[in-house]
Design a protein around this motif. Structure first.
Motif, PDB file in Angstrom:
ATOM      1  N   ARG A   1       0.849  -1.201   0.000  1.00 43.35           N
ATOM      2  CA  ARG A   1       0.000   0.000   0.000  1.00 43.35           C
ATOM      3  C   ARG A   1       0.882   1.248   0.000  1.00 43.35           C
ATOM      4  O   ARG A   1       2.049   1.189   0.395  1.00 43.35           O
ATOM      5  CB  ARG A   1      -0.919  -0.002   1.218  1.00 43.35           C
ATOM      6  N   PRO A   2       0.347   2.377  -0.427  1.00 48.47           N
ATOM      7  CA  PRO A   2       1.135   3.614  -0.396  1.00 48.47           C
ATOM      8  C   PRO A   2       1.485   4.001   1.043  1.00 48.47           C
ATOM      9  O   PRO A   2       0.712   3.747   1.968  1.00 48.47           O
ATOM     10  CB  PRO A   2       0.205   4.660  -1.014  1.00 48.47           C
ATOM     11  N   LEU A   3       2.652   4.607   1.217  1.00 51.54           N
ATOM     12  CA  LEU A   3       3.113   5.030   2.546  1.00 51.54           C
ATOM     13  C   LEU A   3       3.532   6.491   2.521  1.00 51.54           C
ATOM     14  O   LEU A   3       4.058   6.977   1.522  1.00 51.54           O
ATOM     15  CB  LEU A   3       4.325   4.197   2.979  1.00 51.54           C
ATOM     16  N   LYS A   4       3.331   7.173   3.635  1.00 48.96           N
ATOM     17  CA  LYS A   4       3.857   8.523   3.829  1.00 48.96           C
ATOM     18  C   LYS A   4       5.128   8.390   4.660  1.00 48.96           C
ATOM     19  O   LYS A   4       5.172   7.603   5.601  1.00 48.96           O
ATOM     20  CB  LYS A   4       2.843   9.411   4.532  1.00 48.96           C
TER      21      LYS A   4
ATOM     22  N   PRO B   1      16.471  18.944  10.073  1.00 51.36           N
ATOM     23  CA  PRO B   1      16.123  18.954   8.654  1.00 51.36           C
ATOM     24  C   PRO B   1      15.491  17.615   8.282  1.00 51.36           C
ATOM     25  O   PRO B   1      15.917  16.562   8.768  1.00 51.36           O
ATOM     26  CB  PRO B   1      17.458  19.162   7.948  1.00 51.36           C
ATOM     27  N   GLN B   2      14.454  17.674   7.430  1.00 47.34           N
ATOM     28  CA  GLN B   2      13.710  16.467   7.075  1.00 47.34           C
ATOM     29  C   GLN B   2      13.347  16.442   5.600  1.00 47.34           C
ATOM     30  O   GLN B   2      13.224  17.489   4.965  1.00 47.34           O
ATOM     31  CB  GLN B   2      12.403  16.384   7.874  1.00 47.34           C
ATOM     32  N   LEU B   3      13.136  15.223   5.095  1.00 48.55           N
ATOM     33  CA  LEU B   3      12.554  15.002   3.774  1.00 48.55           C
ATOM     34  C   LEU B   3      11.214  14.323   3.992  1.00 48.55           C
ATOM     35  O   LEU B   3      11.112  13.381   4.780  1.00 48.55           O
ATOM     36  CB  LEU B   3      13.448  14.100   2.919  1.00 48.55           C
ATOM     37  N   THR B   4      10.175  14.796   3.325  1.00 47.30           N
ATOM     38  CA  THR B   4       8.856  14.190   3.437  1.00 47.30           C
ATOM     39  C   THR B   4       8.428  13.698   2.065  1.00 47.30           C
ATOM     40  O   THR B   4       8.859  14.226   1.043  1.00 47.30           O
ATOM     41  CB  THR B   4       7.815  15.200   3.957  1.00 47.30           C
ATOM     42  N   GLY B   5       7.589  12.685   2.049  1.00 52.29           N
ATOM     43  CA  GLY B   5       7.133  12.209   0.753  1.00 52.29           C
ATOM     44  C   GLY B   5       6.222  11.016   0.861  1.00 52.29           C
ATOM     45  O   GLY B   5       5.866  10.573   1.950  1.00 52.29           O
ATOM     46  N   GLU B   6       5.863  10.494  -0.306  1.00 52.72           N
ATOM     47  CA  GLU B   6       5.001   9.316  -0.390  1.00 52.72           C
ATOM     48  C   GLU B   6       5.689   8.247  -1.208  1.00 52.72           C
ATOM     49  O   GLU B   6       6.358   8.533  -2.196  1.00 52.72           O
ATOM     50  CB  GLU B   6       3.666   9.694  -1.000  1.00 52.72           C
ATOM     51  N   ILE B   7       5.512   7.001  -0.765  1.00 53.25           N
ATOM     52  CA  ILE B   7       6.076   5.848  -1.455  1.00 53.25           C
ATOM     53  C   ILE B   7       4.920   5.100  -2.106  1.00 53.25           C
ATOM     54  O   ILE B   7       3.942   4.777  -1.424  1.00 53.25           O
ATOM     55  CB  ILE B   7       6.820   4.936  -0.465  1.00 53.25           C
ATOM     56  N   PRO B   8       5.002   4.804  -3.385  1.00 55.92           N
ATOM     57  CA  PRO B   8       3.908   4.081  -4.043  1.00 55.92           C
ATOM     58  C   PRO B   8       3.940   2.583  -3.721  1.00 55.92           C
ATOM     59  O   PRO B   8       4.909   2.070  -3.149  1.00 55.92           O
ATOM     60  CB  PRO B   8       4.193   4.316  -5.531  1.00 55.92           C
TER      61      PRO B   8
END
Length: 115
Positions: free
Chosen positions: A17-20, A86-93
């Protein structure tokens, strides 16, 4: 993986499933009255204080993550009461994803021995 002065992180994630996601760099002590410089944008984030620099850079081949600098809640760090991360944010398909990150901590001046 060490790549002095950088630290390289590689993550291979398999998901049905997609993840944040949020990936963080090294925490640095936060100054009073907004004296620090916070730089965030597509693919990187930097917290620059009077004594330290902490940077995170996205090197991922397929996922592109925006950067931000989080002013962490007080007393969430064991060394400094107030920090910037500092951070990176995103979504994983769905499927298999490779995340690659370069992280840097650089001490700009010697710490106060009374600290």
């Amino acid at each position: 993986m060490p790549a002095a002065p950088w630290h390289i992180r590689l993550h291979r994630i398999e998901t049905p499933r997609p993840l944040k996601t949020i990936e963080g760099g090294f925490a640095v002590a936060r100054a009073d009255l907004g004296a620090d410089r916070l730089l965030g944008g597509q693919g990187s984030a930097t917290a620059l204080t009077a004594t330290d620099r902490s940077t995170i850079v996205d090197l991922s081949p397929d996922v592109h993550r925006p950067g931000r600098v989080l002013a962490a809640l007080p007393n969430t760090n064991l060394i400094d009461a107030r920090t910037l991360v500092p951070q990176l944010t995103g979504e994983i398909p769905v499927g298999t994803t490779l995340l690659a990150t370069a992280v840097l901590f650089w001490m700009l001046s010697k710490p106060d021995p009374a600290r």
